[in-house]
Enzyme design. Structure first.
Site, short mmCIF file in Angstrom:
data_model
loop_
_atom_site.label_atom_id
_atom_site.label_comp_id
_atom_site.label_asym_id
_atom_site.label_seq_id
_atom_site.Cartn_x
_atom_site.Cartn_y
_atom_site.Cartn_z
N VAL A 46 83.89 15.28 3.59
CA VAL A 46 82.77 15.23 4.54
C VAL A 46 83.29 15.17 5.99
O VAL A 46 82.72 15.79 6.88
CB VAL A 46 81.84 14.03 4.25
N CYS A 47 84.39 14.46 6.18
CA CYS A 47 84.91 14.24 7.55
C CYS A 47 85.16 15.52 8.35
O CYS A 47 84.78 15.58 9.51
CB CYS A 47 86.16 13.38 7.49
N PRO A 48 85.76 16.57 7.76
CA PRO A 48 85.97 17.76 8.58
C PRO A 48 84.67 18.43 9.01
O PRO A 48 84.61 19.06 10.06
CB PRO A 48 86.80 18.68 7.69
N VAL A 51 83.68 16.46 12.18
CA VAL A 51 84.53 16.82 13.31
C VAL A 51 84.16 18.22 13.81
O VAL A 51 84.02 18.45 15.01
CB VAL A 51 86.03 16.72 12.94
#
Length: 174
Positions: A46-48, A51
């Protein structure tokens, strides 16, 4: 305990920014709004997407006198490797701060003692260094840059903003 309407905890840390490792100090952004967002870890799922979302909307935030800063427990070298290996993350032009010991995440009360990572916390800080908005969500749910921008605009309006208010709409008059 909520940080809303309290001074944002200051920090100085290494960050990976536009291909370089630099020191970043939150208080050096006084006079600007800041969107400070924490995420669990680089090289995850999920993090990318988050970002990338903030990277794609970065210019919209900059036009609102706002800096975006991300923080995770990863080192600047891991941030650098992530930028080099993920085209979504490579779009980021904002500081990607390292928080190996969880000091910053603890100050913002988003540190997960079990995992050693930050929770998904987002803070909007006004030009005087006061936290005006906080959202913390489950690690499985990415945040909305559109909603973050909408809330930023509402805060910047200085008015009373009803549900689903958008810039240019009337605020509530009392």
């Amino acid at each position: 305990m909520s940080l809303v309407n309290k001074a944002a905890p200051d920090f100085e840390a290494n960050a990976f920014v536009n291909g370089q490792i630099k020191k970043v100090r939150l208080s050096s952004y006084r006079g600007k709004w800041v969107v400070l967002f924490f995420y669990p870890a680089d090289f995850t799922f999920v993090c990318p997407t988050e970002v990338e979302g903030f990277a794609e909307d970065y210019e919209k935030f900059k036009k609102k006198n706002t800096e975006v800063i991300s923080v995770s427990a990863d080192t600047v070298y891991v941030h650098q490797a992530w930028v080099q290996h993920d085209e979504r993350v490579a779009k980021a032009k904002f500081p990607m701060v390292e928080d190996r010991k969880g000091t910053i995440a603890r100050a913002y009360d988003v540190y997960n003692e079990e995992t050693g990572n930050a929770q998904r916390g987002l803070f909007i800080i006004n030009p005087d260094g006061i936290v005006k908005y906080v959202v913390i969500t489950d690690d499985n749910v990415g945040r909305s840059t559109d909603e973050t921008l909408r809330v930023l605009e509402a805060l910047q309006s200085g008015g009373l903003c009803p549900v689903n208010w958008h810039e240019g709409e009337p605020t509530i008059k009392v």
